[in-house]
Design a protein around this motif. Structure first.
Motif, short mmCIF file in Angstrom:
data_model
loop_
_atom_site.label_atom_id
_atom_site.label_comp_id
_atom_site.label_asym_id
_atom_site.label_seq_id
_atom_site.Cartn_x
_atom_site.Cartn_y
_atom_site.Cartn_z
N VAL A 1 0.86 -1.19 0.00
CA VAL A 1 0.00 0.00 0.00
C VAL A 1 0.89 1.23 0.00
N ASP A 2 0.73 2.05 -1.02
CA ASP A 2 1.47 3.31 -1.12
C ASP A 2 0.49 4.45 -0.87
N ARG A 3 0.76 5.25 0.16
CA ARG A 3 -0.12 6.37 0.51
C ARG A 3 0.38 7.65 -0.14
N GLY A 4 -0.56 8.43 -0.65
CA GLY A 4 -0.21 9.66 -1.32
C GLY A 4 -1.24 10.75 -1.06
N VAL A 5 -1.02 11.89 -1.71
CA VAL A 5 -1.93 13.03 -1.57
C VAL A 5 -2.93 13.06 -2.71
N THR A 6 -2.47 12.90 -3.95
CA THR A 6 -3.39 12.87 -5.08
C THR A 6 -4.20 11.59 -5.08
N VAL A 7 -3.54 10.46 -4.89
CA VAL A 7 -4.19 9.16 -4.73
C VAL A 7 -4.00 8.74 -3.28
N SER A 8 -5.09 8.56 -2.56
CA SER A 8 -4.99 8.28 -1.13
C SER A 8 -4.23 7.00 -0.85
N VAL B 1 3.15 -1.67 4.34
CA VAL B 1 3.00 -0.22 4.18
C VAL B 1 4.34 0.44 4.44
N GLU B 2 4.43 1.70 4.06
CA GLU B 2 5.64 2.47 4.32
C GLU B 2 5.71 2.86 5.80
N ASP B 3 6.89 2.81 6.34
CA ASP B 3 7.10 3.20 7.73
C ASP B 3 7.27 4.72 7.80
N LEU B 4 6.13 5.42 7.79
CA LEU B 4 6.12 6.88 7.79
C LEU B 4 5.69 7.40 9.15
N ARG B 5 6.35 8.46 9.60
CA ARG B 5 5.97 9.15 10.82
C ARG B 5 5.19 10.39 10.43
N VAL B 6 3.89 10.30 10.59
CA VAL B 6 3.01 11.35 10.07
C VAL B 6 3.18 12.64 10.86
N ASN C 1 2.07 3.39 -13.74
CA ASN C 1 1.62 4.42 -12.83
C ASN C 1 2.62 4.55 -11.68
N ALA C 2 2.97 5.77 -11.33
CA ALA C 2 4.02 5.98 -10.33
C ALA C 2 3.62 5.43 -8.97
N ASP C 3 2.38 5.61 -8.58
CA ASP C 3 1.94 5.12 -7.27
C ASP C 3 1.87 3.60 -7.24
N VAL C 4 1.41 2.99 -8.32
CA VAL C 4 1.35 1.53 -8.37
C VAL C 4 2.76 0.95 -8.37
N ASN C 5 3.69 1.58 -9.09
CA ASN C 5 5.08 1.11 -9.09
C ASN C 5 5.68 1.15 -7.69
N ALA C 6 5.39 2.23 -6.95
CA ALA C 6 5.88 2.31 -5.58
C ALA C 6 5.23 1.26 -4.70
#
Length: 398
Positions: free
Chosen positions: A179-186, A263-268, A361-366
């Motif tokens: 799962v890649d989280r983004g701003v344009t694509v959630s 998922v990505e290990d992001l610190r929101v 697609n950049a988000d799908v590739n990630a």
């Protein structure tokens, strides 16, 4: 928790607000005692000592004696638990509770079991000092030993029973998803699905901007300002409800379909922190541009897409099946050949590998890289794919 919508009468709403006021007053009083501690003083009063002080205060003040002792004691117990969580390092430092923002109280013990079902869609609960209050049956009532009554900023009342639901069992198919989280694509899945979190419509956003401009012209403390604040709160609550509904449905769907979710290990919290000001060395007292408004827009986009809430609900519904991957260069690495280059990311939506020509697609590739658990070094180099039968080569001298 299992939360239900309450529908109290106007008289019951006034009584519920009185209980919220008592709970908020006791919490802030306990916080003040705790904040006054210094090294040269003794230990601050604990829960038992504060209960004895509460008994003396109820005997001295009639307005405090008119409230529910159960609500007041539970406020002290909640603060004691908050202090323990802070010292354990699991939660932040307890803060002050404000009127209109932190409205709620908790009922514990035998009084929490006073719930009656009226029909297929309605039930009622006996709240101390208030009476029987109706609430909507949106799901089965759990067997809980306590419940909490809260009120949001737009005046909606909720009843939440302290019952942890059972986790969703794994399907057992062995499938894995990134799962890649983004701003344009959630959320972009490694399966190719693109999920978007619903927010306010264009008409609602225009209405929100109009109300915010009207609020700036209102006089502080006026009734007109209060009405405008309630209207703004309704729009924000509507966006929050849509976001929470999307997160619940998405997390449930992922927990039911896949055995492992990466998922990505992001610190929101650090990601959404405002940038620090940059002092101008040539002009003392002045500051250089730090793109504060652009960063504020990015922060709003991150929070509006529910990055942290999605992972939190996934960990609740699929415990032990959520894996966090290092997010370094996952959006710049080709999911086919593994080559990492900043130039491969043409724009927000297109990924075109400069090495093998793979386009996706950049988000799908990630998301595919996240599913594979790929990580590269800090030098943005990908280890070359060498046959295991090849003899080791000597490093060339510099």
């Amino acid at each position: 928790m299992s939360r239900f919508r309450m529908y109290p009468s106007p008289a019951q709403q006034a009584a519920l607000l009185e209980l919220c006021r008592d709970a908020r007053y006791l919490w802030n009083l306990a916080l003040e005692q705790w904040a006054m501690w210094t090294r040269d003083k003794g230990a601050t009063p604990g829960f038992a000592e504060q209960c004895r002080q509460l008994t003396e205060a109820r005997a001295a003040f009639e307005w405090l004696r008119a409230g529910s002792q159960t609500v007041q004691q539970q406020a002290l117990r909640d603060f004691d638990q908050a202090v323990k969580n802070f010292h354990a390092g699991t939660h932040r430092r307890p803060t002050w509770r404000k009127a209109g923002r932190h409205e709620g109280f908790r009922i514990d013990g035998s009084q929490a079991a006073r719930v009656e079902k009226l029909s297929r869609k309605w039930a009622r609960v006996l709240v101390p000092k208030v009476g029987w209050v109706r609430f909507r049956l949106s799901r089965a009532i759990p067997d809980a030993k306590s419940y909490r009554v809260t009120c949001d900023r737009m005046g909606r009342w909720y009843l939440a029973f302290a019952a942890i639901p059972e986790p969703i069992p794994a399907p057992g198919t062995g499938e894995l998803v990134g799962v890649d989280r983004g701003v344009t694509v959630s959320a972009a899945l490694s399966t190719g699905e693109l999920l978007s979190c619903p927010g306010l419509s264009d008409r609602e956003q225009a209405r929100l901007k109009q109300l915010q401009r009207r609020l700036a012209r209102c006089r502080r403390g006026s009734k007109r300002r209060g009405r405008v604040q309630v209207a703004i709160a309704k729009l924000y609550a509507r966006a929050g409800d849509r976001r929470k509904d999307w997160v619940e449905k998405t997390s449930t769907d992922l927990a039911r379909r896949f055995d492992v979710i990466r998922v990505e290990d992001l610190r929101v919290a650090p990601l959404t922190r405002r940038p620090k000001p940059k002092p101008d060395p040539e002009r003392p007292g002045r500051y250089l541009p730090n793109r504060r408004r652009a960063k504020a827009g990015l922060n709003r986009g991150i929070l509006a897409n529910g990055w942290g809430l999605l992972v939190q609900r996934l960990e609740h519904k699929a415990p032990g099946r959520v894996e966090k991957v290092n997010p370094a260069y996952t959006s710049q690495t080709c999911s086919v050949c593994g080559h990492c280059a900043p130039g491969s990311r043409e724009n927000q939506a297109v990924f075109w590998c400069v090495a093998c020509g793979h386009r996706a697609n950049a988000d799908v590739n990630a998301a595919v890289n996240i599913a594979a658990g790929r990580a590269v070094s800090a030098r943005r180099e990908t280890p070359p794919r060498v046959s295991s039968k090849r003899e080791p080569q000597l490093a060339a001298s510099g």
